[in-house]
Design an enzyme around this catalytic site. Sequence first.
Site, PDB file in Angstrom:
ATOM      1  CG  HIS A   1      88.678  37.133  94.190  1.00  0.00           C
ATOM      2  ND1 HIS A   1      88.634  38.332  93.523  1.00  0.00           N
ATOM      3  CD2 HIS A   1      88.060  36.237  93.383  1.00  0.00           C
ATOM      4  CE1 HIS A   1      88.049  38.149  92.349  1.00  0.00           C
ATOM      5  NE2 HIS A   1      87.685  36.901  92.245  1.00  0.00           N
TER       6      HIS A   1
ATOM      7  CE  LYS B   1      92.084  36.646  91.898  1.00  0.00           C
ATOM      8  NZ  LYS B   1      92.304  35.485  90.988  1.00  0.00           N
TER       9      LYS B   1
HETATM   10  N1  LIG Z   1      88.485  32.173  84.488  1.00  0.00           N
HETATM   11  C1  LIG Z   1      87.697  31.837  85.510  1.00  0.00           C
HETATM   12  O1  LIG Z   1      86.445  31.767  85.376  1.00  0.00           O
HETATM   13  C2  LIG Z   1      88.313  31.510  86.819  1.00  0.00           C
HETATM   14  C3  LIG Z   1      89.670  31.561  86.956  1.00  0.00           C
HETATM   15  N2  LIG Z   1      90.269  31.164  88.103  1.00  0.00           N
HETATM   16  C4  LIG Z   1      91.732  31.130  88.118  1.00  0.00           C
HETATM   17  O2  LIG Z   1      92.139  29.775  88.062  1.00  0.00           O
HETATM   18  C5  LIG Z   1      93.380  29.613  88.740  1.00  0.00           C
HETATM   19  C6  LIG Z   1      93.260  28.462  89.732  1.00  0.00           C
HETATM   20  O3  LIG Z   1      92.293  28.797  90.690  1.00  0.00           O
HETATM   21  P1  LIG Z   1      91.968  27.730  91.869  1.00  0.00           P
HETATM   22  O4  LIG Z   1      91.553  26.440  91.290  1.00  0.00           O
HETATM   23  O5  LIG Z   1      91.072  28.430  92.816  1.00  0.00           O
HETATM   24  O6  LIG Z   1      93.407  27.584  92.534  1.00  0.00           O
HETATM   25  P2  LIG Z   1      93.948  26.354  93.425  1.00  0.00           P
HETATM   26  O7  LIG Z   1      95.219  26.819  94.046  1.00  0.00           O
HETATM   27  O8  LIG Z   1      92.864  25.813  94.261  1.00  0.00           O
HETATM   28  O9  LIG Z   1      94.285  25.226  92.330  1.00  0.00           O
HETATM   29  C7  LIG Z   1      95.363  25.398  91.453  1.00  0.00           C
HETATM   30  C8  LIG Z   1      95.961  24.041  91.237  1.00  0.00           C
HETATM   31  O10 LIG Z   1      96.975  24.176  90.257  1.00  0.00           O
HETATM   32  C9  LIG Z   1      98.029  23.327  90.638  1.00  0.00           C
HETATM   33  N3  LIG Z   1      99.267  23.798  90.030  1.00  0.00           N
HETATM   34  C10 LIG Z   1     100.095  24.767  90.456  1.00  0.00           C
HETATM   35  N4  LIG Z   1     101.143  24.839  89.624  1.00  0.00           N
HETATM   36  C11 LIG Z   1     100.955  23.895  88.676  1.00  0.00           C
HETATM   37  C12 LIG Z   1     101.667  23.485  87.524  1.00  0.00           C
HETATM   38  N5  LIG Z   1     102.842  24.039  87.209  1.00  0.00           N
HETATM   39  N6  LIG Z   1     101.164  22.503  86.754  1.00  0.00           N
HETATM   40  C13 LIG Z   1      99.988  21.922  87.078  1.00  0.00           C
HETATM   41  N7  LIG Z   1      99.266  22.249  88.164  1.00  0.00           N
HETATM   42  C14 LIG Z   1      99.752  23.231  88.939  1.00  0.00           C
HETATM   43  C15 LIG Z   1      98.090  23.333  92.137  1.00  0.00           C
HETATM   44  O11 LIG Z   1      98.664  22.102  92.538  1.00  0.00           O
HETATM   45  P3  LIG Z   1      99.080  21.851  94.068  1.00  0.00           P
HETATM   46  O12 LIG Z   1      97.771  21.679  94.790  1.00  0.00           O
HETATM   47  O13 LIG Z   1      99.887  20.609  93.997  1.00  0.00           O
HETATM   48  O14 LIG Z   1      99.855  23.073  94.508  1.00  0.00           O
HETATM   49  C16 LIG Z   1      96.619  23.473  92.508  1.00  0.00           C
HETATM   50  O15 LIG Z   1      96.052  22.227  92.819  1.00  0.00           O
HETATM   51  C17 LIG Z   1      93.719  30.976  89.330  1.00  0.00           C
HETATM   52  O16 LIG Z   1      94.575  31.653  88.445  1.00  0.00           O
HETATM   53  C18 LIG Z   1      92.369  31.702  89.340  1.00  0.00           C
HETATM   54  O17 LIG Z   1      92.496  33.108  89.227  1.00  0.00           O
HETATM   55  C19 LIG Z   1      89.553  30.718  89.190  1.00  0.00           C
HETATM   56  C20 LIG Z   1      88.182  30.664  89.120  1.00  0.00           C
HETATM   57  C21 LIG Z   1      87.451  31.080  87.930  1.00  0.00           C
HETATM   58  O1  LIG Z   2      90.997  33.164  91.946  1.00  0.00           O
HETATM   59  C1  LIG Z   2      89.741  33.049  91.917  1.00  0.00           C
HETATM   60  O2  LIG Z   2      89.063  32.420  92.751  1.00  0.00           O
HETATM   61  C2  LIG Z   2      89.033  33.686  90.770  1.00  0.00           C
HETATM   62  N1  LIG Z   2      89.779  34.203  89.828  1.00  0.00           N
HETATM   63  C3  LIG Z   2      89.283  34.737  88.606  1.00  0.00           C
HETATM   64  C4  LIG Z   2      89.810  36.144  88.423  1.00  0.00           C
HETATM   65  O3  LIG Z   2      91.015  36.350  88.732  1.00  0.00           O
HETATM   66  O4  LIG Z   2      89.028  36.988  87.936  1.00  0.00           O
HETATM   67  C5  LIG Z   2      87.807  34.564  88.398  1.00  0.00           C
HETATM   68  C6  LIG Z   2      86.973  34.544  89.637  1.00  0.00           C
HETATM   69  O5  LIG Z   2      86.727  35.874  90.072  1.00  0.00           O
HETATM   70  C7  LIG Z   2      87.549  33.686  90.730  1.00  0.00           C
END
Ligand SMILES: NC(=O)C1=CN([C@@H]2O[C@H](COP(=O)(O)OP(=O)(O)OC[C@H]3O[C@@H](n4cnc5c(N)ncnc54)[C@H](OP(=O)(O)O)[C@@H]3O)[C@@H](O)[C@H]2O)C=CC1
Ligand SMILES: O=C(O)C1=N[C@H](C(=O)O)C[C@H](O)C1
Length: 247
Positions: free
Chosen positions: A135, A139
């Site tokens: 990743h 992450k």
């Molecule tokens: N299940 C799936 O298919 C997938 C899961 N994921 C997961 O999703 C999560 C987010 O990934 P990603 O979008 O890349 O991460 P990012 O860091 O790009 O975005 C996360 C956002 O969450 C915000 N945040 C942090 N803490 C809080 C809170 N307490 N309340 C509300 N918002 C908050 C952050 O705000 P700020 O910018 O202000 O810090 C940030 O903008 C990760 O856990 C990842 O593993 C990701 C892709 C696919």
């Molecule tokens: O953090 C990410 O970007 C992603 N997180 C998810 C995971 O923890 O499996 C899903 C995807 O691989 C992207």
Amino acid sequence: MKLALLGYGKMGQIIERFAVERGHEVVLKINVDNKEELTASNLSKADVAIDFSAPAAALDNIYACFDANIPVVVGTTGWYGQLQEVKNDCLNGNHTLLYGSNFSIGVNLFFHVNQVMAKIMNNYPQYDVQVEEIHHTQKLDAPSGTAMTIAEGIIDNLDSKSEWVNEVEGAEFDVALKNEQLLINSLRIGEVPGTHTVVYSSEVDDIELKHTAHSRAGFALGAVVAAEWVEHRQGFYTIADIFNFNK
Ligand SMILES: NC(=O)C1=CN([C@@H]2O[C@H](COP(=O)(O)OP(=O)(O)OC[C@H]3O[C@@H](n4cnc5c(N)ncnc54)[C@H](OP(=O)(O)O)[C@@H]3O)[C@@H](O)[C@H]2O)C=CC1
Ligand SMILES: O=C(O)C1=N[C@H](C(=O)O)C[C@H](O)C1
């Protein structure tokens, strides 16, 4: 459908695009700098909430949705140690939650093939197996939730493996692997959206199952489809409940 996005980062912004394309309206966007807006009153403006925030934030966001009595789709990973407690609270409170470590249809197909392959490999003990996930460097959690799901799919179906252990590339790792331990190797490289590989190795060859996300689009579309699916349901679901690969 009216949506609340809890976490408006890389995933939240792409989810918004797919949601609007599919005719939905985003009525609330929460990030760190406006967490005070995460209130039952504001959440109640939405039909479904979608959480892609951070491992440390997911639980608070989930329980805020329970308190507001709106269904929540949870994509955030890194909180699964509390999964059973959240499931109990969801069912006892007649709430609605759907979670998934990966919402892309490709990875969910991969999960199914991984389980079938692991069962077959019981007949071929000359092969050992490892999991690798790659990743982007931003992450926060390791191993990925997807890799954990893959590892659990192997452990549930391959008799020789009973637990997984994680090695983060570049971090100290001086554990001597036991035969029953399944290694998940985590690498953090550049802007990689998510690559997962299962390798069965013997003395004479390797068999590799690999999924490579080209972008976050598959994850985001799957999350919006999951919100559409769960909107009028009650209970505790996983993304696997949406797909039926046993046809
Ligand atoms: N299940 C799936 O298919 C997938 C899961 N994921 C997961 O999703 C999560 C987010 O990934 P990603 O979008 O890349 O991460 P990012 O860091 O790009 O975005 C996360 C956002 O969450 C915000 N945040 C942090 N803490 C809080 C809170 N307490 N309340 C509300 N918002 C908050 C952050 O705000 P700020 O910018 O202000 O810090 C940030 O903008 C990760 O856990 C990842 O593993 C990701 C892709 C696919
Ligand atoms: O953090 C990410 O970007 C992603 N997180 C998810 C995971 O923890 O499996 C899903 C995807 O691989 C992207």
